[in-house]
Scaffold this motif. Sequence first.
Motif, PDB file in Angstrom:
ATOM      1  N   PHE A  62       0.664  -1.070  -0.110  1.00 43.23           N
ATOM      2  CA  PHE A  62       0.056  -0.226   0.070  1.00 43.23           C
ATOM      3  C   PHE A  62       0.770   1.196   0.213  1.00 43.23           C
ATOM      4  CE2 PHE A  62      -2.993   2.757   2.635  1.00 43.23           C
ATOM      5  CZ  PHE A  62      -3.477   3.391   1.716  1.00 43.23           C
ATOM      6  N   GLY A  98      -9.125   7.481  -3.569  1.00 38.66           N
ATOM      7  CA  GLY A  98      -9.385   6.336  -2.938  1.00 38.66           C
ATOM      8  C   GLY A  98      -8.044   5.892  -1.947  1.00 38.66           C
ATOM      9  N   LEU A  99      -6.797   6.138  -2.410  1.00 38.65           N
ATOM     10  CA  LEU A  99      -5.876   5.746  -1.527  1.00 38.65           C
ATOM     11  C   LEU A  99      -5.765   6.786  -0.279  1.00 38.65           C
ATOM     12  CD1 LEU A  99      -3.108   4.767  -4.070  1.00 38.65           C
ATOM     13  CD2 LEU A  99      -4.285   3.047  -2.510  1.00 38.65           C
ATOM     14  N   ALA A 102      -8.454   6.198   2.162  1.00 41.02           N
ATOM     15  CA  ALA A 102      -8.182   4.863   2.982  1.00 41.02           C
ATOM     16  C   ALA A 102      -7.039   5.103   4.311  1.00 41.02           C
ATOM     17  CB  ALA A 102      -7.510   3.661   2.187  1.00 41.02           C
ATOM     18  N   THR A 131     -15.051   5.357   4.725  1.00 43.29           N
ATOM     19  CA  THR A 131     -14.007   5.574   3.703  1.00 43.29           C
ATOM     20  C   THR A 131     -14.686   6.291   2.532  1.00 43.29           C
ATOM     21  OG1 THR A 131     -12.850   3.607   4.409  1.00 43.29           O
ATOM     22  CG2 THR A 131     -12.155   4.810   2.407  1.00 43.29           C
ATOM     23  N   GLY A 174     -13.563   5.570  -5.962  1.00 44.96           N
ATOM     24  CA  GLY A 174     -12.257   5.035  -5.881  1.00 44.96           C
ATOM     25  C   GLY A 174     -12.136   4.718  -4.178  1.00 44.96           C
ATOM     26  N   ALA A 178     -11.688   1.266  -2.033  1.00 45.58           N
ATOM     27  CA  ALA A 178     -10.614   1.321  -1.146  1.00 45.58           C
ATOM     28  C   ALA A 178     -11.006   0.794   0.327  1.00 45.58           C
ATOM     29  CB  ALA A 178      -9.913   2.760  -0.945  1.00 45.58           C
ATOM     30  N   SER A 181     -11.463  -2.683   0.333  1.00 48.16           N
ATOM     31  CA  SER A 181      -9.897  -3.212   0.327  1.00 48.16           C
ATOM     32  C   SER A 181      -8.969  -3.029   1.531  1.00 48.16           C
ATOM     33  CB  SER A 181      -9.316  -2.966  -1.141  1.00 48.16           C
ATOM     34  OG  SER A 181      -9.925  -3.243  -2.235  1.00 48.16           O
ATOM     35  N   ARG A 182      -9.768  -2.518   2.618  1.00 53.17           N
ATOM     36  CA  ARG A 182      -8.864  -2.147   3.712  1.00 53.17           C
ATOM     37  C   ARG A 182      -8.151  -3.247   4.405  1.00 53.17           C
ATOM     38  NH1 ARG A 182     -10.804  -1.015   9.951  1.00 53.17           N
ATOM     39  NH2 ARG A 182      -8.794  -0.752  10.610  1.00 53.17           N
ATOM     40  N   MET A 185      -4.839  -3.509   2.758  1.00 50.74           N
ATOM     41  CA  MET A 185      -3.771  -2.373   2.737  1.00 50.74           C
ATOM     42  C   MET A 185      -3.236  -2.214   4.420  1.00 50.74           C
ATOM     43  SD  MET A 185      -6.313   0.468   0.967  1.00 50.74           S
ATOM     44  CE  MET A 185      -6.716   0.106  -0.768  1.00 50.74           C
TER      45      MET A 185
END
Length: 202
Positions: A62, A98-99, A102, A131, A174, A178, A181-182, A185
Amino acid sequence: MIRTYLPAPTGAAETVADALRMLAAIGIVVAGVGWGPAAGFSLAFVTVGMFLPRLLGVRPGFDIAFGIVVLASVWSSVLDIYISTRWWDLPMHFLTNGLCAALVYIGLVRLGLLADAATLLRPMASTAVMTFALGLSLGVLWEIFEWFGHTYIDEEIFVGYVDSIGDLAWGGIGALLAGLSRPLMEGQSATARPRATSSPLG
């Protein structure tokens, strides 16, 4: 003291992430000399932000993805790619927002300002919703920044209703992905990582 919060890399992935931070620092000088103080400031801002994943102890993958995306985003601005290639703006908003969302979420949880989703009834849904909300908030702040820049700094900065809505929509998507998908990450908490017992830096 530096090694307490920024311990030495323990593997190839962390070394790559640190190399990206070094590359960003070098970019401050390159952008400042080649494109002016505003470009240098943009790189400096991004460079500081690139240390947050390391401080929060997220997964090295990440960390690397965040570094690559924010560097691509800021250099796209410096090189006027957003102007010459209009469609490039949308994938950058999708990835960057998105990043960042997160990362902000993980930081707020680590600081105790948000409840850890693992303690809630529906952890994945809770993380995704929070998020997504943070992503939209960051998107709005960015659009305000773009408006300010267009109005008071440089009229070449492109703004418009359709552009803003598209940016917010793609950034929100996004952020939602994210959030889902935590688990991929977030790594070991920075506070839980082993600390160096001695260091020449203190």
